[in-house]
Design an enzyme around this catalytic site. Sequence first.
Site, short mmCIF file in Angstrom:
data_model
loop_
_atom_site.label_atom_id
_atom_site.label_comp_id
_atom_site.label_asym_id
_atom_site.label_seq_id
_atom_site.Cartn_x
_atom_site.Cartn_y
_atom_site.Cartn_z
N GLY A 13 1.63 28.82 35.00
CA GLY A 13 0.80 29.60 35.93
C GLY A 13 -0.53 28.90 36.15
O GLY A 13 -1.24 28.60 35.19
N ARG A 74 6.88 25.31 37.21
CA ARG A 74 7.66 25.54 36.00
C ARG A 74 8.78 24.51 36.05
O ARG A 74 9.12 24.00 37.13
CB ARG A 74 8.15 26.98 35.98
CG ARG A 74 6.95 27.95 36.06
CD ARG A 74 7.15 29.24 35.32
NE ARG A 74 5.88 29.77 34.88
CZ ARG A 74 5.09 30.61 35.59
NH1 ARG A 74 5.45 30.99 36.79
NH2 ARG A 74 3.96 31.05 35.09
N ASP A 105 0.70 29.07 27.05
CA ASP A 105 1.50 28.97 25.82
C ASP A 105 2.87 28.34 26.05
O ASP A 105 3.37 27.60 25.20
CB ASP A 105 1.60 30.32 25.11
CG ASP A 105 2.20 31.41 25.99
OD1 ASP A 105 2.22 31.24 27.23
OD2 ASP A 105 2.66 32.43 25.44
N THR A 128 -4.93 29.30 31.51
CA THR A 128 -4.12 30.44 31.92
C THR A 128 -5.03 31.64 32.06
O THR A 128 -5.95 31.81 31.25
CB THR A 128 -2.99 30.77 30.91
OG1 THR A 128 -2.47 32.08 31.21
CG2 THR A 128 -3.46 30.78 29.46
N ASP A 130 -4.26 34.53 31.38
CA ASP A 130 -3.86 35.58 30.43
C ASP A 130 -4.69 35.64 29.15
O ASP A 130 -4.70 36.66 28.46
CB ASP A 130 -2.38 35.40 30.03
CG ASP A 130 -1.45 35.44 31.23
OD1 ASP A 130 -1.86 35.98 32.27
OD2 ASP A 130 -0.33 34.91 31.13
N ASP A 132 -3.94 34.46 26.41
CA ASP A 132 -3.03 34.80 25.31
C ASP A 132 -2.70 33.61 24.41
O ASP A 132 -1.57 33.43 23.99
CB ASP A 132 -1.74 35.41 25.88
CG ASP A 132 -1.03 34.46 26.84
OD1 ASP A 132 -1.64 33.46 27.25
OD2 ASP A 132 0.14 34.71 27.17
N ARG A 174 0.79 39.16 31.53
CA ARG A 174 2.05 39.02 30.78
C ARG A 174 2.11 40.04 29.66
O ARG A 174 1.94 41.21 29.91
CB ARG A 174 2.18 37.60 30.24
CG ARG A 174 2.84 36.72 31.23
CD ARG A 174 3.54 35.56 30.59
NE ARG A 174 4.11 34.75 31.64
CZ ARG A 174 4.32 33.47 31.55
NH1 ARG A 174 4.01 32.82 30.46
NH2 ARG A 174 4.86 32.81 32.54
P1 ADP Z 1 2.56 28.90 30.90
O1 ADP Z 1 2.31 27.50 30.46
O2 ADP Z 1 1.60 29.37 31.95
O3 ADP Z 1 2.69 29.87 29.74
P2 ADP Z 1 5.49 28.96 31.26
O4 ADP Z 1 5.73 29.86 30.10
O5 ADP Z 1 6.25 29.25 32.50
O6 ADP Z 1 3.95 28.92 31.70
O7 ADP Z 1 5.80 27.46 30.80
C1 ADP Z 1 5.52 26.38 31.66
C2 ADP Z 1 6.50 25.28 31.44
O8 ADP Z 1 6.42 24.80 30.09
C3 ADP Z 1 7.97 25.65 31.60
O9 ADP Z 1 8.38 25.73 32.94
C4 ADP Z 1 8.61 24.47 30.89
O10 ADP Z 1 8.58 23.31 31.71
C5 ADP Z 1 7.67 24.26 29.70
N1 ADP Z 1 8.21 24.97 28.55
C6 ADP Z 1 8.16 26.29 28.27
N2 ADP Z 1 8.83 26.59 27.14
C7 ADP Z 1 9.35 25.42 26.68
C8 ADP Z 1 10.14 25.05 25.56
N3 ADP Z 1 10.56 25.96 24.67
N4 ADP Z 1 10.46 23.75 25.41
C9 ADP Z 1 10.03 22.83 26.30
N5 ADP Z 1 9.30 23.12 27.38
C10 ADP Z 1 8.94 24.38 27.58
O1 F6P Z 2 0.76 33.33 33.03
C1 F6P Z 2 0.02 33.61 34.17
C2 F6P Z 2 0.69 34.64 35.00
O2 F6P Z 2 -0.08 34.86 36.17
C3 F6P Z 2 0.98 35.98 34.29
O3 F6P Z 2 -0.16 36.79 34.18
C4 F6P Z 2 2.07 36.54 35.17
O4 F6P Z 2 2.91 37.44 34.46
C5 F6P Z 2 2.85 35.32 35.55
O5 F6P Z 2 1.97 34.21 35.44
C6 F6P Z 2 3.40 35.38 36.96
O6 F6P Z 2 4.16 34.24 37.19
P1 F6P Z 2 4.77 33.82 38.60
O7 F6P Z 2 3.68 33.14 39.36
O8 F6P Z 2 5.87 32.91 38.26
O9 F6P Z 2 5.19 35.09 39.26
#
Ligand code: ADP
Ligand code: F6P
Length: 331
Positions: A13, A74, A105, A128, A130, A132, A174
């Site tokens: 995000g 993602r 995260d 982020t 969030d 978090d 989230r």
């Molecule tokens: P954020 O970083 O905002 O928390 P996501 O949870 O969507 O967003 O994670 C972003 C990207 O990080 C995922 O699309 C993926 O490419 C990578 N990622 C997430 N979890 C894993 C994992 N368990 N192993 C490897 N890459 C991961």
């Molecule tokens: O992690 C950031 C965030 O904006 C969260 O607060 C929300 O749940 C999520 O991303 C939304 O993701 P997407 O843009 O894929 O709908």
Amino acid sequence: MAVNKIAVLTSGGDAPGMNACIRAVFLAAQSAGIELIGYQHGYNGLINQEYFTITHKDIRNLIQRGGTMLFSARCEKFKHEQHRLTAAKHLTESGADGLIVIGGDGSFKGVESLQPLWDKPIVGVPGTIDNDVAGTDYTIGYHTAIQTAVESIDKVRDTADAFERIFIVDVMGREAGFIALNSAIAGGADHVILPETFDSAAGELLRILEKLKIRRKNNVNGSHIIVTTEQLWPGGLNILQESLQSETGIDTRILTLGHVQRGGSPVWQDRVLASKLGTYAVEMVLNDERACMAGIQDRYPKAVRISNTKESRKQLNEFSLSMLEKMALLG
Ligand code: ADP
Ligand code: F6P
């Protein structure tokens, strides 16, 4: 270890201040005589070799811009080792001596699982809305998201007041209630629903109705603003809306703030945080810190092992809880 080139990417995000962080990474790298390359579209860029050399031209007029000049995405593929091996190979081919990943995260899980496959430092920067991520007081984008939510609550209260409506304001975050908590306090909401305090729909509904009963008894007119963390109410917010409407007879509306909270010009707190963490992340690469995050603790940057950024998820502290109770925000 000689460091001549560093790579940077933004993942997950997007958050206001990611651009300010890229700028800080560039400036810190430049002052150390290091070239900076930017991978685009999150981890997809590593797999697809989408990158370019970042120059002074790219970072001009950047600090105030929301979004991310490197695009974010993602990347499901990255969860599979074969694709991470490809990413590691491409990083080596690019000549990079370190990688900085700005993300949340989820992106940090990517850092953790890529690091064993690549023999150069990979450093995470918490970006982020969030907030978090454990091990850092704040994440880049969080302050701006709260500001946006507060401005929206202020505005919706005007119309809610005029029509004496109940408004349920749905904010992002989230599974964490930080945005809801602080936007409810700063927005002067009447009630807040947080994942950290939510017990059951029945219990929460009862507390909201009780408060509305007291208001009616005391002849309090006008709006009633309920702030809630997204995706928390079982079955969706329509259920809460219908219950409130039928139990009280008060017109009840839902305002979902959604992605506007991810956009806009970063507030100064996010610009300064992004500048501190971006600069520090370059220092961490130079110090060969591996699978670590550049966090902020009591105003000072600190290297935190990525494995410690999730262990103890941030919780509401006792002061926050008692303050919410004293301000009658929980019921
Ligand atoms: P954020 O970083 O905002 O928390 P996501 O949870 O969507 O967003 O994670 C972003 C990207 O990080 C995922 O699309 C993926 O490419 C990578 N990622 C997430 N979890 C894993 C994992 N368990 N192993 C490897 N890459 C991961
Ligand atoms: O992690 C950031 C965030 O904006 C969260 O607060 C929300 O749940 C999520 O991303 C939304 O993701 P997407 O843009 O894929 O709908």
